[in-house]
Write an enzyme that holds these catalytic residues in place. Structure first.
Site, PDB file in Angstrom:
ATOM      1  N   ASP A  15       1.147   8.990   0.751  1.00 25.07           N
ATOM      2  CA  ASP A  15       0.117  10.076   0.750  1.00 25.07           C
ATOM      3  C   ASP A  15      -0.025  10.215  -0.214  1.00 25.07           C
ATOM      4  O   ASP A  15       0.965  11.151  -1.442  1.00 25.07           O
ATOM      5  CB  ASP A  15      -0.110  10.844   1.312  1.00 25.07           C
ATOM      6  CG  ASP A  15      -1.026  11.687   1.312  1.00 25.07           C
ATOM      7  OD1 ASP A  15      -1.771  10.609   1.060  1.00 25.07           O
ATOM      8  OD2 ASP A  15      -1.476  13.493   1.813  1.00 25.07           O
ATOM      9  N   GLY A  16      -0.964   9.341  -1.408  1.00 24.98           N
ATOM     10  CA  GLY A  16      -1.370   9.510  -2.894  1.00 24.98           C
ATOM     11  C   GLY A  16      -1.783  10.891  -2.711  1.00 24.98           C
ATOM     12  O   GLY A  16      -1.775  11.400  -4.306  1.00 24.98           O
ATOM     13  N   SER A  62      -6.070  -2.868  -9.251  1.00 23.20           N
ATOM     14  CA  SER A  62      -6.056  -2.013 -10.315  1.00 23.20           C
ATOM     15  C   SER A  62      -4.246  -1.594 -11.038  1.00 23.20           C
ATOM     16  O   SER A  62      -4.156  -1.678 -12.485  1.00 23.20           O
ATOM     17  CB  SER A  62      -6.653  -0.246  -9.947  1.00 23.20           C
ATOM     18  OG  SER A  62      -6.071   0.148  -8.756  1.00 23.20           O
ATOM     19  N   HIS A 116     -13.315  -1.602 -12.592  1.00 26.48           N
ATOM     20  CA  HIS A 116     -12.226  -2.094 -13.521  1.00 26.48           C
ATOM     21  C   HIS A 116     -12.396  -1.790 -14.908  1.00 26.48           C
ATOM     22  O   HIS A 116     -11.390  -1.614 -16.019  1.00 26.48           O
ATOM     23  CB  HIS A 116     -11.226  -3.027 -13.049  1.00 26.48           C
ATOM     24  CG  HIS A 116     -10.920  -2.882 -11.745  1.00 26.48           C
ATOM     25  ND1 HIS A 116     -11.202  -3.700 -10.794  1.00 26.48           N
ATOM     26  CD2 HIS A 116     -10.257  -1.837 -11.231  1.00 26.48           C
ATOM     27  CE1 HIS A 116      -9.875  -3.829  -9.578  1.00 26.48           C
ATOM     28  NE2 HIS A 116      -9.529  -2.306  -9.765  1.00 26.48           N
ATOM     29  N   ASP A 164      -8.770   6.826  -6.488  1.00 22.05           N
ATOM     30  CA  ASP A 164     -10.024   5.726  -5.743  1.00 22.05           C
ATOM     31  C   ASP A 164      -9.705   5.528  -4.290  1.00 22.05           C
ATOM     32  O   ASP A 164      -8.982   3.962  -3.413  1.00 22.05           O
ATOM     33  CB  ASP A 164      -9.534   4.082  -6.174  1.00 22.05           C
ATOM     34  CG  ASP A 164     -10.651   3.188  -5.907  1.00 22.05           C
ATOM     35  OD1 ASP A 164     -11.894   3.451  -5.275  1.00 22.05           O
ATOM     36  OD2 ASP A 164     -10.190   1.881  -6.247  1.00 22.05           O
ATOM     37  N   GLU A 191       0.677   3.577  -2.079  1.00 27.56           N
ATOM     38  CA  GLU A 191      -0.419   2.854  -1.160  1.00 27.56           C
ATOM     39  C   GLU A 191       0.082   3.129  -0.100  1.00 27.56           C
ATOM     40  O   GLU A 191       1.506   3.599   0.269  1.00 27.56           O
ATOM     41  CB  GLU A 191       0.018   1.927  -1.706  1.00 27.56           C
ATOM     42  CG  GLU A 191      -0.578   0.611  -0.612  1.00 27.56           C
ATOM     43  CD  GLU A 191      -2.275   0.828  -0.034  1.00 27.56           C
ATOM     44  OE1 GLU A 191      -3.055   0.856  -1.134  1.00 27.56           O
ATOM     45  OE2 GLU A 191      -2.606   1.278   1.562  1.00 27.56           O
ATOM     46  N   HIS A 241      -4.477   5.946  -4.545  1.00 21.65           N
ATOM     47  CA  HIS A 241      -4.613   4.626  -3.623  1.00 21.65           C
ATOM     48  C   HIS A 241      -4.782   3.485  -4.390  1.00 21.65           C
ATOM     49  O   HIS A 241      -6.171   3.226  -4.499  1.00 21.65           O
ATOM     50  CB  HIS A 241      -6.092   4.944  -3.338  1.00 21.65           C
ATOM     51  CG  HIS A 241      -6.545   6.428  -2.563  1.00 21.65           C
ATOM     52  ND1 HIS A 241      -6.087   7.177  -3.258  1.00 21.65           N
ATOM     53  CD2 HIS A 241      -6.290   7.030  -1.237  1.00 21.65           C
ATOM     54  CE1 HIS A 241      -6.439   8.746  -2.744  1.00 21.65           C
ATOM     55  NE2 HIS A 241      -6.404   7.900  -1.510  1.00 21.65           N
TER      56      HIS A 241
HETATM   57  C1  LIG Z   1     -10.343   1.332  -2.734  1.00 18.19           C
HETATM   58  S1  LIG Z   1      -9.153   0.675  -1.884  1.00 18.19           S
HETATM   59  C2  LIG Z   1      -7.908   0.678  -3.392  1.00 18.19           C
HETATM   60  C3  LIG Z   1      -8.541   0.000  -4.885  1.00 18.19           C
HETATM   61  C4  LIG Z   1      -7.429  -0.442  -5.286  1.00 18.19           C
HETATM   62  N1  LIG Z   1      -7.255   1.219  -6.531  1.00 18.19           N
HETATM   63  C5  LIG Z   1      -8.135  -1.401  -7.209  1.00 18.19           C
HETATM   64  O1  LIG Z   1      -9.214  -0.631  -7.553  1.00 18.19           O
HETATM   65  O2  LIG Z   1      -8.001  -2.331  -6.900  1.00 18.19           O
HETATM   66  C6  LIG Z   1      -8.214   2.173  -0.933  1.00 18.19           C
HETATM   67  C7  LIG Z   1      -6.411   1.737  -0.901  1.00 18.19           C
HETATM   68  O3  LIG Z   1      -6.446   3.196  -0.846  1.00 18.19           O
HETATM   69  C8  LIG Z   1      -5.571   3.276   0.513  1.00 18.19           C
HETATM   70  N2  LIG Z   1      -5.266   4.566   1.263  1.00 18.19           N
HETATM   71  C9  LIG Z   1      -6.114   5.241   2.042  1.00 18.19           C
HETATM   72  N3  LIG Z   1      -5.414   6.657   2.499  1.00 18.19           N
HETATM   73  C10 LIG Z   1      -4.376   6.944   1.674  1.00 18.19           C
HETATM   74  C11 LIG Z   1      -3.313   7.958   1.287  1.00 18.19           C
HETATM   75  N4  LIG Z   1      -4.102   8.962   1.418  1.00 18.19           N
HETATM   76  N5  LIG Z   1      -2.819   7.734  -0.358  1.00 18.19           N
HETATM   77  C12 LIG Z   1      -2.613   6.431  -1.159  1.00 18.19           C
HETATM   78  N6  LIG Z   1      -3.083   5.447  -0.570  1.00 18.19           N
HETATM   79  C13 LIG Z   1      -4.582   5.497   0.972  1.00 18.19           C
HETATM   80  C14 LIG Z   1      -6.028   2.109   1.487  1.00 18.19           C
HETATM   81  O4  LIG Z   1      -5.080   1.892   2.330  1.00 18.19           O
HETATM   82  C15 LIG Z   1      -6.132   1.421   0.536  1.00 18.19           C
HETATM   83  O5  LIG Z   1      -5.454  -0.310   0.065  1.00 18.19           O
END
Ligand SMILES: C[S@@+](CC[C@H](N)C(=O)[O-])C[C@H]1O[C@@H](n2cnc3c(N)ncnc32)[C@H](O)[C@@H]1O
Length: 290
Positions: free
Chosen positions: A151-152, A103, A18, A172, A121, A41
């Site tokens: 899906d990101g 984030s 961050h 992420d 997300e 993500h």
């Molecule tokens: C490491 S965390 C994210 C933390 C966030 N970026 C932060 O810094 O506060 C990863 C997140 O990605 C989500 N996730 C997993 N696979 C994903 C995908 N294919 N597309 C979008 N989100 C996804 C998970 O549910 C989780 O909430």
């Protein structure tokens, strides 16, 4: 078990990621023209460090709690760490003293009206929570920030290139699956073919040195855009404690980011109480063309 970021919120890797994210947003804002912030993500946007998940993980004690405590004694010298701590304190004044922002909320608080945010997300419950958090606390900067469940990775293709022709993309993923590293390396050239001038930040865990070396080498063979690896580790890089360090792969870093990251990462390592065996490093994976 499905990954839940609430176990890890506010840990040293979140803090490293961050501070870097905010530094990159500020660097892009040196130009007046707006940009897209794409968070592939995104997580749930705000974490309660008193929740059962967070207390079970207990990771914020050696992360944000440690840094705030150390900074009270030794106020940060680098503008990057100072700006990050101001952001966390300001958001806590709005959201509660024991919260930690994710984030999307950190970015939303920094975006200008000319900028635009898009947060993806995959877990519907988390994405609904994120929507509520941004509606309640994310409007200070007045930028439009949209949240979508999905899906990101698919959204990288759908949203790039952006109409602004400028973007900061944070990728992420949870790395639950060992395939995530090779998938990222395989996907990056396609993403860059779609939009080659975006700034891309990929967070990665440092657990085994050899895995990181192989991954960096694979990326260096696959892309031509200048790329930095900025890393901070609290444990010797090859031990098996779990998470030894935190890495940020930055494609197309703004000017002078290598020197700036080197300086603030060292300051942050000190604030995190980095002992023998800890360290930080910034290196070019693909060299900058001068
Ligand atoms: C490491 S965390 C994210 C933390 C966030 N970026 C932060 O810094 O506060 C990863 C997140 O990605 C989500 N996730 C997993 N696979 C994903 C995908 N294919 N597309 C979008 N989100 C996804 C998970 O549910 C989780 O909430």
């Amino acid at each position: 078990m499905q990954y839940r970021h609430s176990f890890h919120a506010g840990n040293f890797a979140d803090v490293h990621k961050h501070v870097g994210l905010l530094a990159l947003l500020r660097a892009l804002q040196k130009k007046e023209k707006g940009f897209l912030y794409l968070d592939t993500h995104a997580g749930s946007g705000l974490y309660d460090l008193r929740s059962e998940d967070a207390r079970r993980g207990g990771e914020s004690a050696a992360g944000i709690a440690q840094v705030l405590q150390a900074a009270a004694q030794h106020p940060p010298r680098t503008p990057e760490v100072a700006a990050y701590l101001d952001t966390v304190r300001n958001l806590r004044a709005l959201t509660g003293a024991s919260t930690y922002p994710g984030s999307p909320l950190i970015a939303a608080s920094a975006l200008r009206p000319v900028d635009r945010g898009s947060c993806i997300e995959t877990v519907p419950q988390e994405s609904r929570h994120l929507g509520r958090v941004l509606a309640a606390f994310g409007s200070e900067g007045k930028a439009t920030v949209r949240v979508a469940a999905g899906d990101g990775y698919a959204q990288l293709a759908a949203q790039l290139p952006p109409k602004e022709r400028r973007a900061l993309v944070l990728i992420d993923p949870p790395y639950e699956d060992t395939e995530e590293f090779p998938q990222l390396a395989a996907m990056l050239p396609d993403v860059l073919r779609r939009f080659d001038s975006g700034v891309y930040v990929i967070w990665y865990p440092i657990k085994k040195q050899r895995d990181i070396d192989l991954w960096h080498a694979r990326i260096a063979r696959a892309i031509t855009q200048p790329t930095l690896a900025a890393e901070l580790w609290l444990h010797p890089r090859d031990t098996t404690v779990g998470l030894n360090g935190s890495g940020l792969l930055i494609v197309n870093p703004p000017w002078q980011m290598d020197a700036r990251f080197a300086e603030w990462q060292e300051e942050l390592r000190g604030l995190l109480g980095g002992a023998e065996g800890s360290g930080s490093d910034v290196k070019w994976i693909v060299h900058e063309q001068r």
